[in-house]
Design a protein around this motif. Structure first.
Motif, mmCIF file in Angstrom:
data_model
loop_
_atom_site.group_PDB
_atom_site.id
_atom_site.type_symbol
_atom_site.label_atom_id
_atom_site.label_comp_id
_atom_site.label_asym_id
_atom_site.label_seq_id
_atom_site.Cartn_x
_atom_site.Cartn_y
_atom_site.Cartn_z
ATOM 1 N N LEU A 13 -0.187 10.870 -0.464
ATOM 2 C CA LEU A 13 -0.859 9.666 0.058
ATOM 3 C C LEU A 13 -2.093 10.008 0.889
ATOM 4 O O LEU A 13 -2.769 9.111 1.396
ATOM 5 C CB LEU A 13 0.109 8.846 0.923
ATOM 6 N N ARG A 14 -2.367 11.301 1.028
ATOM 7 C CA ARG A 14 -3.491 11.701 1.892
ATOM 8 C C ARG A 14 -4.800 11.019 1.501
ATOM 9 O O ARG A 14 -5.607 10.681 2.348
ATOM 10 C CB ARG A 14 -3.680 13.224 1.844
ATOM 11 N N ASP A 15 -4.999 10.864 0.191
ATOM 12 C CA ASP A 15 -6.261 10.267 -0.271
ATOM 13 C C ASP A 15 -6.234 8.742 -0.260
ATOM 14 O O ASP A 15 -7.250 8.102 -0.508
ATOM 15 C CB ASP A 15 -6.587 10.750 -1.691
ATOM 16 N N THR A 16 -5.066 8.168 -0.030
ATOM 17 C CA THR A 16 -4.974 6.704 -0.001
ATOM 18 C C THR A 16 -4.212 6.248 1.241
ATOM 19 O O THR A 16 -3.131 5.681 1.127
ATOM 20 C CB THR A 16 -4.245 6.149 -1.252
ATOM 21 N N LEU A 30 2.730 -0.890 -0.051
ATOM 22 C CA LEU A 30 3.685 0.197 0.198
ATOM 23 C C LEU A 30 3.992 0.827 -1.156
ATOM 24 O O LEU A 30 4.301 0.118 -2.124
ATOM 25 C CB LEU A 30 4.966 -0.346 0.826
ATOM 26 N N ARG A 31 3.883 2.151 -1.216
ATOM 27 C CA ARG A 31 4.057 2.845 -2.490
ATOM 28 C C ARG A 31 5.394 3.568 -2.543
ATOM 29 O O ARG A 31 5.921 3.987 -1.507
ATOM 30 C CB ARG A 31 2.914 3.844 -2.711
ATOM 31 N N ALA A 32 5.877 3.708 -3.755
ATOM 32 C CA ALA A 32 7.166 4.382 -3.962
ATOM 33 C C ALA A 32 6.940 5.893 -3.938
ATOM 34 O O ALA A 32 6.398 6.460 -4.888
ATOM 35 C CB ALA A 32 7.753 3.952 -5.308
ATOM 36 N N CYS A 33 7.356 6.530 -2.858
ATOM 37 C CA CYS A 33 7.167 7.986 -2.749
ATOM 38 C C CYS A 33 8.391 8.703 -3.294
ATOM 39 O O CYS A 33 9.194 9.277 -2.548
ATOM 40 C CB CYS A 33 6.836 8.366 -1.319
ATOM 41 N N ILE A 34 8.518 8.618 -4.598
ATOM 42 C CA ILE A 34 9.638 9.247 -5.302
ATOM 43 C C ILE A 34 9.083 10.390 -6.144
ATOM 44 O O ILE A 34 7.881 10.419 -6.443
ATOM 45 C CB ILE A 34 10.389 8.209 -6.175
ATOM 46 N N GLU A 35 9.949 11.334 -6.487
ATOM 47 C CA GLU A 35 9.504 12.536 -7.195
ATOM 48 C C GLU A 35 9.361 12.310 -8.693
ATOM 49 O O GLU A 35 8.522 12.920 -9.346
ATOM 50 C CB GLU A 35 10.498 13.686 -6.963
ATOM 51 N N SER A 36 10.207 11.451 -9.239
ATOM 52 C CA SER A 36 10.200 11.228 -10.691
ATOM 53 C C SER A 36 10.519 9.761 -10.953
ATOM 54 O O SER A 36 11.009 9.063 -10.045
ATOM 55 C CB SER A 36 11.237 12.140 -11.356
ATOM 56 N N PRO A 37 10.253 9.295 -12.188
ATOM 57 C CA PRO A 37 10.524 7.880 -12.471
ATOM 58 C C PRO A 37 11.977 7.529 -12.172
ATOM 59 O O PRO A 37 12.879 8.331 -12.404
ATOM 60 C CB PRO A 37 10.231 7.769 -13.981
ATOM 61 N N PRO A 49 11.752 5.557 -0.348
ATOM 62 C CA PRO A 49 10.847 5.971 0.739
ATOM 63 C C PRO A 49 9.397 5.611 0.425
ATOM 64 O O PRO A 49 8.991 5.585 -0.742
ATOM 65 C CB PRO A 49 11.026 7.497 0.783
ATOM 66 N N THR A 50 8.645 5.334 1.473
ATOM 67 C CA THR A 50 7.243 4.941 1.267
ATOM 68 C C THR A 50 6.249 6.021 1.691
ATOM 69 O O THR A 50 5.044 5.858 1.531
ATOM 70 C CB THR A 50 6.907 3.661 2.065
ATOM 71 N N GLY A 51 6.748 7.084 2.319
ATOM 72 C CA GLY A 51 5.846 8.174 2.706
ATOM 73 C C GLY A 51 4.988 7.894 3.926
ATOM 74 O O GLY A 51 4.107 8.686 4.251
ATOM 75 N N ILE A 52 5.251 6.786 4.600
ATOM 76 C CA ILE A 52 4.500 6.515 5.832
ATOM 77 C C ILE A 52 5.444 6.075 6.945
ATOM 78 O O ILE A 52 6.528 5.545 6.701
ATOM 79 C CB ILE A 52 3.395 5.436 5.679
#
Ligand code: DUT
Length: 149
Positions: A13-16, A30-37, A49-52
């Motif tokens: 998310l660093r760039d966004t 809020l984005r889905a901070c998941i590793e895979s679909p 998780p949202t990563g923020i």
């Protein structure tokens, strides 16, 4: 404009960093901070998780997590808690309780926009315990007591 502290917990998310899509937007994506679909089957709820993390700090502020209209209406992807409430002293990662209330499996992809965060003013009040209220026109009438029209 208020400014609040945010921690970016997921390097993707660093760039966004959180920002409003347009000057008139009320909600932050809020984005889905998941590793895979992630396949969410009908009736399932996943904590995503949202990563923020945010720190509102001011007890006069709260944040609410709300569904995205399109996801909710077209795909049945809403919130397991209906609305998420972020307290002003919460400093942990923001999670989205993601409920598929629809009839079809939904695939959530990493970094998909999943829900939206709305910062709102909150009034904290003190409560005076009383035996009688000052009379009002409505009194205790509720649940349609003023009629349909
Ligand atoms: O959808 C949500 C709802 C809450 N939270 C975080 C922020 C909030 O400040 C904290 C506690 O939420 P809440 O007070 O609604 O939870 P509770 O079930 O009442 O538990 P608690 O005892 O932690 O207050 O969890 C989220 O990350 N996502």
């Amino acid at each position: 404009m208020h400014h609040i502290d945010v921690k970016i917990l997921d390097s993707r998310l660093r760039d966004t960093p959180p920002h409003y899509a347009t000057p008139g937007s009320a909600g932050l994506d809020l984005r889905a901070c998941i590793e895979s679909p992630l396949k969410i089957h009908p009736g399932e709820t996943h904590l995503v998780p949202t990563g923020i993390a945010i720190h509102l700090a001011d007890p006069g502020l709260a944040a609410m997590i709300l569904p995205r209209s399109g996801l909710g209406h077209k795909h049945g992807i809403v919130l397991g808690n209906l609305v998420g409430l972020i307290d002003s002293d919460y400093q942990g990662e923001i999670f989205v309780s993601t409920w598929n209330r629809g009839k079809e499996t939904f695939t959530l992809n990493p970094l998909d926009r999943l829900a939206q965060l709305v910062v709102v003013p909150v009034m904290q009040v003190g409560f005076n315990v009383v035996d009688e209220f000052t009379e009002s026109d409505r009194g205790a009438g509720g649940f349609g007591s003023t009629g349909h029209g």
